[in-house]
Enzyme design. Structure first.
Site, PDB file in Angstrom:
ATOM      1  CD  GLU A  78     167.933  59.338  -4.357  1.00  0.00           C
ATOM      2  OE1 GLU A  78     166.769  59.180  -4.937  1.00  0.00           O
ATOM      3  OE2 GLU A  78     168.558  58.607  -3.286  1.00  0.00           O
TER       4      GLU A  78
ATOM      5  NE  ARG B  68     164.180  59.608  -5.305  1.00  0.00           N
ATOM      6  CZ  ARG B  68     163.772  60.042  -4.123  1.00  0.00           C
ATOM      7  NH1 ARG B  68     162.447  60.502  -3.895  1.00  0.00           N
ATOM      8  NH2 ARG B  68     164.239  59.837  -3.227  1.00  0.00           N
TER       9      ARG B  68
ATOM     10  CG  ASP C 246     170.810  50.006  -1.210  1.00  0.00           C
ATOM     11  OD1 ASP C 246     171.684  50.855  -1.717  1.00  0.00           O
ATOM     12  OD2 ASP C 246     169.942  50.625  -0.746  1.00  0.00           O
TER      13      ASP C 246
ATOM     14  CD  GLU D 117     163.887  50.103   0.989  1.00  0.00           C
ATOM     15  OE1 GLU D 117     164.233  51.058  -0.060  1.00  0.00           O
ATOM     16  OE2 GLU D 117     163.091  50.416   2.073  1.00  0.00           O
TER      17      GLU D 117
END
Length: 722
Positions: free
Chosen positions: A281, A285, A430, A603
């Site tokens: 993360e 980010r 994913d 998404e």
């Protein structure tokens, strides 16, 4: 086990508290007004005092209106100024079936919950997995304890209210918007739609979101729009929302807001903190956000131009310097026995930390979705270490010999081996697939090993995960929780909706479909891939149409045949979704109560953006506009709070969650803006966009960098030989 409410934000009985609301209204009018004043004042004065820990009571009594508030005198905003309240966009009034109870009591519950559960110190909900990251557990001195500071703040704010210091707060600092007229009046035909005007509406939503954060939670890593509070994830903050939003501010030319954000980076941000963070993360980010800001500010200086980052100025390399400092700390996560990065890393001690969950295994998606960022940084700095560490991970994953290219969702950092057999393209799986094809594109199609791995995996998806629903034959990507030999679960996370756009991007390389078809490299397989992308896009849009608010749930289940139909089976889904509540297509969809929340995820609009750019079919823009209107209509917060996620998106009025994810600003609104923009803004054949929607350039590797590994030989069955 996935805990889907890590922050205790699913407040029970939210829709059934009308009697409690009546008690609140009749108890004391003055007390109610005082509570409202104290609530709003707390974000501006109290939060600053709490976090800095050095302000005196006299300092706290000083109130300064933020400079960067929305301009409601702009002619383009006059209609909006008159429309907000009457339509119930922010005011959940009787017009929407008692939503006021949920709104008022929701704020009360959040405040009470904060005192009853003072240990809710965890990172925001992760992009790719719906559970909380455990706090580091390091103790704080008593003067920094939340209970002590909270009680002190209440005492001070009560004193300020009784002395009349806050009497004019609502009139001067909180401007409650009226209704947005375009929600009901925009009925233009496709050919006459004003897409630049619609893009401006997205820009205004960004302004409202950012200004609410700036007013009530500036500098904090979390923002709770209903209670109008913020919270740090580290003692000095990590810039979670600010850094994630930098390139969105640039793309939308929000110069004054970018200036304020950059000032915070220059004067407040430090990575030198004894704080555990999630490797993935923080990379996608924070590192991705800084690298993207560096790219846009240097290559497109006319985007939100500010003098501080001009060549020759002292702050010219601020974004890159902060990125390099952060990467020097994050790279410690790769120092595992295998080279697979640890799930977490301590920024201050530069020590990787084994996963606190999942029997110590890292998430496969997390370990394999760091490469775009570290490779671009290596290119910028010339430090090959970043490149080698990140690329080695893909080799280690591939050496496991995943059947048909489908990797289990857990991998041990200690051994480099997979844990378990769970196969899915939702959470924890994913972006592994996303970064395969994007690494190939990032290096101007020179690292062909990643294209090979992508194609193998996509064929594996077709073979093992694709099936069709009943009775309408929508195309879905299911899961294999017990491995490829186990049963297919007809479960599809919203996260899986990145796939339509990624498949289309892989088929055309970022060119339009029309252009790609003229190339000698275009194949029947590319044609079939584009058809799969179209069918999956239709299914993802159906997730939105199925819900009462028009906003998709976190997870959707589907009705499928037993045994499931193979990917080769004939199928033809309806082209449109009949709005009749008894329409046949609704039998294909099923949403469980615990999965009905909407987290402002990007998404689907991400894929709509790719599908529009690649196919040129205007229906994808139309779907995006309908989706954006639903977000505005059902997630807007009263009294200038911006927008929030929802605990239940399948009831009217919806149940609000009181949390704004940073990817609402970094991804969702950005993709809406790009969807309605001209195609020459970030052309897809020139950039690669990371999994947090941070654009970076494609580049040639040059003599310093190369693909540092080769795949092990495989037999006709795809298994590694020997």
């Amino acid at each position: 086990m996935n805990v889907r409410d890590p922050f205790n934000l699913h407040h029970t009985n939210r829709n059934g508290n009308i009697s409690a609301l009546h008690v609140l209204h009749t108890a004391a009018t003055v007390a109610t007004q005082a509570a409202a004043d104290i609530r709003d004042r707390a974000a501006e004065v109290g939060a600053q005092a709490l976090d800095e820990g050095k302000q005196t009571i006299e300092d706290m009594s000083t109130f300064n209106i933020p400079k960067n508030v929305p301009s409601f005198t702009n002619p383009q905003r006059l209609a909006e100024d008159q429309l907000w309240a009457s339509s119930g966009v922010t005011a959940r009034s009787g017009q929407r079936g008692g939503g006021g109870a949920a709104g008022v009591l929701g704020g009360v519950q959040d405040k009470v919950g904060g005192f009853l559960h003072p240990d809710r110190s965890s990172l925001p909900m992760y992009k790719d997995k719906p559970y909380a990251y455990a706090p580091s557990g390091r103790s704080r001195p008593i003067y920094r304890k939340k209970r002590v500071l909270g009680l002190l703040t209440i005492f001070v704010l009560c004193a300020l209210w009784f002395t009349g210091r806050l009497d004019d707060h609502h009139a001067t600092a909180v401007k409650k918007l009226n209704n947005w007229g375009w929600l009901g009046s925009d009925t233009k035909a496709k050919s006459k739609a004003d897409w630049l005007g619609r893009r401006e509406r997205v820009r205004e939503a960004m302004e409202l979101s950012w200004d609410a954060y700036e007013r009530y939670a500036w500098g904090h890593d979390e923002f709770h729009p209903i209670s109008k509070t913020g919270r740090h994830m580290a003692p000095k903050g990590l810039g979670w929302i600010i850094i994630d939003s930098l390139d969105t501010l640039m793309l939308m030319n929000l110069t004054s807001r970018l200036t304020h954000a950059r000032q915070w980076l220059a004067t407040e941000l430090t990575w030198d903190q004894d704080q555990d963070v999630n490797t993935f993360e923080t990379t996608i980010r924070m590192l991705g956000g800084l690298l993207s800001a560096h790219y846009l500010s240097t290559e497109f200086p006319d985007m939100a131009p500010i003098s501080d980052d001009d060549p020759g100025k002292p702050g010219e390399d601020l974004y890159l310097e902060k990125a390099k400092d952060l990467a020097d700390r994050l790279v410690a996560a790769f120092d595992s026995p295998s080279g697979i990065p640890y799930a977490s890393v301590n920024l201050g001690t530069l020590r990787g930390l084994i996963s606190h969950d999942d029997m110590g295994a890292s998430s496969t998606a997390e370990a394999t979705s760091l490469q775009l960022e570290f490779k671009y940084l290596a290119k910028l700095t010339g430090e090959k270490l970043f490149w080698d560490k990140a690329e080695k991970v893909i080799q280690l994953v591939d050496d496991n010999g995943a059947e048909d290219g489908l990797a289990p969702i857990y991998i041990y950092a200690t051994t480099g081996e997979f844990r378990g057999h769970n196969i899915r393209l939702g959470s924890r799986g994913d972006s592994y697939y996303e970064y395969l094809i994007k690494q190939y594109l990032q290096t101007n199609k020179k690292e062909t090993v990643y294209q090979e791995m992508w194609r193998e995996a996509l064929q594996g998806v077709r073979k093992h995960l694709v099936t069709y629903t009943e009775p309408s034959h929508f195309t879905i990507i299911g899961e294999r929780p017990n491995g490829l030999e186990g049963d297919l679960s007809p479960k599809m996370d919203h996260l899986v909706c990145f796939m339509p756009g990624t498949i289309a991007l892989a088929a055309t390389g970022g060119l339009t479909e029309k252009e790609a078809k003229k190339l000698p490299s275009w194949t029947k397989q590319d044609e079939a891939d584009m058809q799969l992308a179209r069918e999956l896009m239709q299914t993802c849009w159906g997730m939105y149409k199925f819900m009462a608010t028009g906003l998709a749930p976190e997870i959707t289940y589907f009705n499928i045949a037993k045994p499931p139909l193979p990917e080769s089976a004939p199928h033809q889904a309806p082209e449109t979704f009949d709005p009749d509540p008894e329409a046949s297509w609704r039998k294909d969809f099923e949403v469980h109560a615990m999965d009905s929340h909407n987290l402002q995820r990007p998404e689907t609009v991400e894929s709509l953006f790719y599908m529009w750019r690649i196919t040129g079919d205007v229906k994808y823009r139309d779907w995006g506009w309908d989706m954006f209107k639903s977000f505005v209509n059902y997630t807007a917060v009263d009294e200038g709070g911006g927008f929030t996620s929802l605990s239940n998106a399948n009831v009217l009025p919806p149940v609000m969650k009181d949390n704004m994810e940073s990817f609402w600003l970094a991804e969702t609104l950005k993709y809406f803006y790009l969807l309605f923009s001209p195609d020459d803004l970030l052309p897809l054949d020139k950039v690669v966009i990371n999994t947090e929607a941070h654009p970076m350039p494609r580049f040639d590797m040059g003599p310093l960098f190369s693909t540092g590994w080769k795949r092990k030989p495989r037999g006709a069955d795809g298994k590694i030989i020997g």
